[in-house]
Scaffold this active site. Structure first.
Site, PDB file in Angstrom:
ATOM      1  N   GLU A   1       0.858  -1.199   0.000  1.00  0.00           N
ATOM      2  CA  GLU A   1       0.000   0.000   0.000  1.00  0.00           C
ATOM      3  C   GLU A   1       0.880   1.230   0.000  1.00  0.00           C
ATOM      4  O   GLU A   1       2.003   1.186   0.506  1.00  0.00           O
ATOM      5  CB  GLU A   1      -0.851   0.059   1.297  1.00  0.00           C
ATOM      6  CG  GLU A   1      -1.938  -0.965   1.369  1.00  0.00           C
ATOM      7  CD  GLU A   1      -2.690  -0.888   2.708  1.00  0.00           C
ATOM      8  OE1 GLU A   1      -2.390   0.009   3.518  1.00  0.00           O
ATOM      9  OE2 GLU A   1      -3.548  -1.744   2.923  1.00  0.00           O
TER      10      GLU A   1
ATOM     11  N   LYS B   1       2.361   4.490   1.461  1.00  0.00           N
ATOM     12  CA  LYS B   1       2.558   4.968   2.834  1.00  0.00           C
ATOM     13  C   LYS B   1       2.566   6.485   2.780  1.00  0.00           C
ATOM     14  O   LYS B   1       3.536   7.090   2.330  1.00  0.00           O
ATOM     15  CB  LYS B   1       3.871   4.441   3.410  1.00  0.00           C
ATOM     16  CG  LYS B   1       4.072   4.879   4.848  1.00  0.00           C
ATOM     17  CD  LYS B   1       5.349   4.315   5.421  1.00  0.00           C
ATOM     18  CE  LYS B   1       5.439   4.520   6.905  1.00  0.00           C
ATOM     19  NZ  LYS B   1       5.067   5.839   7.370  1.00  0.00           N
TER      20      LYS B   1
HETATM   21  P1  ATP Z   1       4.972   3.755  14.379  1.00  0.00           P
HETATM   22  O1  ATP Z   1       5.371   2.653  13.493  1.00  0.00           O
HETATM   23  O2  ATP Z   1       5.328   3.587  15.789  1.00  0.00           O
HETATM   24  O3  ATP Z   1       3.616   4.304  14.096  1.00  0.00           O
HETATM   25  P2  ATP Z   1       5.978   5.936  13.085  1.00  0.00           P
HETATM   26  O4  ATP Z   1       4.762   6.787  13.107  1.00  0.00           O
HETATM   27  O5  ATP Z   1       7.309   6.560  13.165  1.00  0.00           O
HETATM   28  O6  ATP Z   1       5.959   4.882  14.154  1.00  0.00           O
HETATM   29  P3  ATP Z   1       5.989   5.353  10.513  1.00  0.00           P
HETATM   30  O7  ATP Z   1       7.317   5.041   9.987  1.00  0.00           O
HETATM   31  O8  ATP Z   1       5.502   6.739  10.277  1.00  0.00           O
HETATM   32  O9  ATP Z   1       5.957   4.990  11.912  1.00  0.00           O
HETATM   33  O10 ATP Z   1       4.951   4.277   9.945  1.00  0.00           O
HETATM   34  C1  ATP Z   1       3.710   3.950  10.504  1.00  0.00           C
HETATM   35  C2  ATP Z   1       2.659   5.023  10.245  1.00  0.00           C
HETATM   36  O11 ATP Z   1       2.461   5.201   8.851  1.00  0.00           O
HETATM   37  C3  ATP Z   1       1.292   4.665  10.740  1.00  0.00           C
HETATM   38  O12 ATP Z   1       1.136   4.896  12.115  1.00  0.00           O
HETATM   39  C4  ATP Z   1       0.377   5.526   9.894  1.00  0.00           C
HETATM   40  O13 ATP Z   1       0.223   6.793  10.503  1.00  0.00           O
HETATM   41  C5  ATP Z   1       1.188   5.764   8.616  1.00  0.00           C
HETATM   42  N1  ATP Z   1       0.630   5.156   7.404  1.00  0.00           N
HETATM   43  C6  ATP Z   1       0.657   5.748   6.197  1.00  0.00           C
HETATM   44  N2  ATP Z   1       0.135   4.955   5.267  1.00  0.00           N
HETATM   45  C7  ATP Z   1      -0.239   3.808   5.869  1.00  0.00           C
HETATM   46  C8  ATP Z   1      -0.829   2.586   5.418  1.00  0.00           C
HETATM   47  N3  ATP Z   1      -1.119   2.386   4.141  1.00  0.00           N
HETATM   48  N4  ATP Z   1      -1.054   1.629   6.336  1.00  0.00           N
HETATM   49  C9  ATP Z   1      -0.749   1.813   7.632  1.00  0.00           C
HETATM   50  N5  ATP Z   1      -0.186   2.950   8.114  1.00  0.00           N
HETATM   51  C10 ATP Z   1       0.072   3.942   7.241  1.00  0.00           C
END
Ligand code: ATP
Length: 588
Positions: free
Chosen positions: A250, A252
C-alpha cells in the site's frame, strides 16, 4: 478504602525504579482494593481520572492550589510559595506545610479513595466564571482532612504533576499477578486492554468478575483500539524473507493516523496515541458519513494535507496548522486534507480484527463509497521484487514516504509491532536507513546566535522492559531559528527541577524536562558509546549505543507519547542490521 493506602504505595514507588519492585507494590495494593473501586485506584495511580481518550483532565493551576492550601492550613500564601521554592515540588511543599499546620480541625473526615476521586472528578468538570472559587473550596476541603503524605499526592495529582510514570504494562503485570497468581496471563489482560484502551475497565473486570470475563472484551464503537504497528525493512528482498512470496503493498502517506468511529449519528476521531482529536478535523466529521454505508463502523485512515489544485500530497508539517484551539474553520480552509482509508476494525455489529488482511480489505471496499475527500489507500498485490520497486517508485512520485507491506493472511494485531506489517521507506536505503523518534529529556544552553535558547537537546529512547529513558545522543543540528523558538516554548512548561528518575544518562544537562516531547531524528550511524545508555552492557560491557551525526528532521511528533518513541529493542535491531551491511551483505 483509605486513600492513605494508595498514597503509601505511591511513596514506595517514588523511591524505586526497579520494575520488579514497582510491580510488587502494585500487587500488594490491588490485593487489598475492593473490586468496585479498583478502576478508580488504577486511574489515580497514573494521575488520571479516566482513560486519556475521554479527555477528562484534572489539571488545576498551581497558583490556585497554593491558595487552597493556604486556606486549609491557615498559613499565608507567601510562606507556602517560599516552601515551594525550597522544595522545587508542589507535592513536597504541601506535605511540609500540612506538617506545620496551625489550624486544627475538630471534625476530621476520613480521606477515602472514593472521596478523593469524586472530588477530583467534580473539579475536572467545573467550567466557567465561578468555577475557580468552587475548585478552591473542593481542594481546601480535601487538604483540610489530609495527612502530609496524602496531601503530597493529592497536590501532585491535582496539579498534574504525578511524575511516577507507571507504565500501562507494569499495571497489567501487577493485575495479572494479583488476580491470577502469575504474570503468564498478562497477554489475556493485554488483549482486553488492546480492544478497549481502558485499564480501569480491565482492572474492574479481572478483579470483580474474574479472569474468564476478559474473553467478553470486544471491539466497540467509541472505545479506541490500540493501533497495529509496523516493523521496518530496507529492501524488498528483506520483506520477502519475512512475508513470503505474495503480499499486499500500500502507499505509505505522510500524514496523521486517524481512527474514525461512527455510530448513533456521531463521529469521533482518535489519534495514533488515542487522544480524542475530533475537534481538529471538522471536515472529516462532516464528510466521512457521506462515504460510509454502515451506521456503526470503525475505520483507520491517514489524513494528509493536499494541494487542492494539483491533488499533490503535502508533507506532514502542513497538518501542524490543524493543531490549534481557535479558528479551526480557517485552518480547514487553508490546509485542506484528504482521508485515505487503509483498514476496518468494526462493521455490521462485529469486530473485523480476526479477519485476514485480504478479508478486511474487501470488507473496507464494500463499506466505503469513495469520493474526492474519502479515498481508499492505493494497494496492489505483489509477487516479485521488481513489482515492489515499481510500486515504490509510483508511491514516491505521488508524494508518499514509501510503502506499507502487509501479509495477506494475517489478522489485525492490536497494540503490536509485528512483521505482518512492514514499512519500506525511501530513506531506509541509505546510511542508517530510518528516522528515530526520540524523547527530549534535557537541554544545554546555547551560545552565540543561540544565546537565550537551547544550543543542544539531550535525547533518549524508550526502554519498554525497564520503563526507562536511556540517553542516546545530543542533537544540535537541523534546527531553524523558527523551530528553535518553537521547541524552546513547548519545553518551557516541561521543565523539572530534578532529573526524572526514569531518565538514565551520564551527562549533566543544564535543564531537565519531563520526558514528554518526541521529535524525529536522522543519523548516519549507530555506534558503541561509553557515554550514552541505550542497551548498556547489552552489546559490549561498559558501552551503550549512541547516534552518530544526529540531525533534527523538523518534525515534532506531537501525536506520539514518550512510550511510543523508538524502543531500545528497535535501536538494537537497527544497530545489528547496519552491521550486516558493513560485513558485506548485499545492500540494495
Ligand atoms: P509507528 O510505526 O510507531 O507508528 P511511526 O509513526 O514513526 O511509528 P511510521 O514510519 O511513520 O511509523 O509508519 C507507521 C505510520 O504510517 C502509521 O502509524 C500511519 O500513521 C502511517 N501510514 C501511512 N500509510 C499507511 C498505510 N497504508 N497503512 C498503515 N499505516 C500507514
Amino acid at each position: 478504602m483509605k486513600f492513605s493506602l494508595v498514597a503509601e504505595t505511591l511513596g514506595y514507588m517514588e523511591n524505586t525504579t526497579k520494575r520488579t519492585e514497582l510491580t510488587k507494590h502494585l500487587v500488594d495494593l490491588f490485593k487489598i482494593t475492593p473490586p468496585e473501586i479498583i478502576s478508580k485506584v488504577v486511574y489515580l495511580l497514573q494521575g488520571k481520572l479516566r482513560p486519556d481518550h475521554e479527555g477528562i483532565e484534572v489539571g488545576v493551576a498551581e497558583k490556585l492550589a497554593v491558595k487552597a492550601l493556604s486556606k486549609s492550613a491557615g498559613i499565608p500564601v507567601t510562606k507556602i510559595e517560599h516552601e515551594y521554592m525550597k522544595a522545587g515540588d508542589f507535592g513536597q511543599a504541601t506535605a511540609t506545610v500540612l506538617g506545620q499546620k496551625t489550624q486544627t480541625t475538630f471534625l476530621k473526615e476520613d480521606i477515602t479513595v472514593e472521596r478523593v476521586y469524586d472530588t477530583l472528578f467534580k473539579i475536572a468538570e467545573l467550567k466557567g466564571g465561578k468555577s475557580q472559587d468552587m475548585k478552591m473550596k473542593y481542594i481546601s476541603s480535601l487538604l483540610n482532612d489530609a495527612s502530609p503524605v496524602e496531601g503530597r499526592f493529592i497536590a501532585k495529582i491535582i496539579t498534574a504533576n504525578l511524575r511516577l510514570g507507571i507504565a500501562d504494562f507494569t499495571i497489567l503485570d501487577a493485575l495479572s499477578v494479583a488476580f491470577t497468581g502469575t504474570k503468564e496471563n498478562r497477554p489475556k489482560l493485554e488483549h482486553a486492554y488492546n480492544v478497549c484502551s481502558d485499564l480501569g475497565r480491565v482492572a474492574s473486570a479481572v478483579a470483580g468478575e474474574g479472569f474468564e470475563s476478559l474473553k467478553g472484551f470486544q471491539v466497540s464503537v467509541f472505545s479506541p483500539v490500540r493501533p497495529m504497528l509496523a516493523e521496518r525493512v530496507k529492501t524488498p528482498a528483506e520483506a520477502r524473507e519475512k512475508m513470503g512470496h505474495q503480499f499486499a503493498a500500500e502507499y505509505k502517506l505522510d500524514g496523521e493516523r486517524v481512527q474514525i468511529h461512527i455510530g448513533n449519528d456521531k463521529v469521533v476521531l482518535y489519534s495514533r496515541s488515542l487522544e480524542n482529536i475530533t475537534n481538529y478535523y471538522p471536515d472529516i466529521v462532516e464528510k466521512i458519513t457521506k462515504s460510509v454505508k454502515s451506521g456503526k463502523i470503525i475505520l483507520e485512515a491517514e489524513a494528509v494535507a493536499v494541494n487542492e489544485e494539483t491533488g499533490e500530497f503535502l508533507p506532514f508539517q502542513e497538518l501542524m496548522h490543524r493543531r490549534r484551539k481557535h479558528n479551526i474553520a480557517k485552518a480547514v480552509k487553508e490546509y485542506p486534507i484528504t482521508v485515505n482509508l487503509f483498514d476496518i476494525m468494526f462493521v455490521d455489529g462485529a469486530s473485523c480484527l480476526d479477519m485476514t488482511y485480504a478479508e478486511r480489505r474487501k470488507t473496507l471496499e464494500r463499506a466505503v463509497k469513495e469520493d474526492a475527500f474519502s479515498r481508499i489507500m492505493p494497494m496492489t498485490i505483489v509477487t516479485t521484487d521488481d513489482e515492489v520497486e515499481d510500486f515504490l517508485e509510483n508511491a514516491i512520485n505521488s508524494g508518499c514516504e514509501g510503502l506499507m507491506l502487509k501479509q495477506l493472511d494475517s489478522p489485525y494485531r492490536a497494540g503490536a509491532r509485528a512483521s505482518n506489517w512492514l514499512k519500506l521507506k525511501r530513506e531506509y536505503r541509505n546510511e542508517l536507513g530510518d528516522t528515530l523518534d526520540l524523547v527530549i529529556v534535557g537541554a544545554f544552553y546555547g551560545r552565540g546566535r543561540r544565546t537565550g535558547r537551547y544550543g543542544a537537546l539531550l535525547l533518549a529512547a524508550y526502554d519498554e522492559d525497564q520503563d526507562k529513558y536511556p540517553s542516546i545522543c545530543k542533537v544540535g543540528t537541523g534546527f531553524t531559528d523558527e523551530s528553535l523558538d518553537q521547541i524552546y516554548q513547548i519545553l518551557s512548561d516541561k521543565i523539572v527541577v530534578k532529573k526524572d528518575p526514569r531518565v538514565d544518562t551520564s551527562l549533566e544537562a543544564d535543564v531537565w524536562f519531563d520526558p514528554e516531547i518526541v521529535i524525529e531524528i536522522v543519523a548516519s550511524e549507530i555506534t558503541l558509546s561509553p557515554i550514552h545508555r541505550v542497551a548498556m552492557d547489552g552489546i559490549r560491557k561498559g558501552s551503550g549505543l549512541a547516534l552518530r551525526f544526529p540531525k533534527f528532521t523538523g518534525k515534532i511528533r506531537f501525536e506520539k507519547t514518550p512510550e511510543n518513541s523508538t524502543g531500545v529493542k528497535e535501536v538494537v535491531t537497527m544497530y545489528n542490521s547496519q552491521k550486516k551491511v558493513v560485513q558485506g551483505e548485499k545492500q540494495f
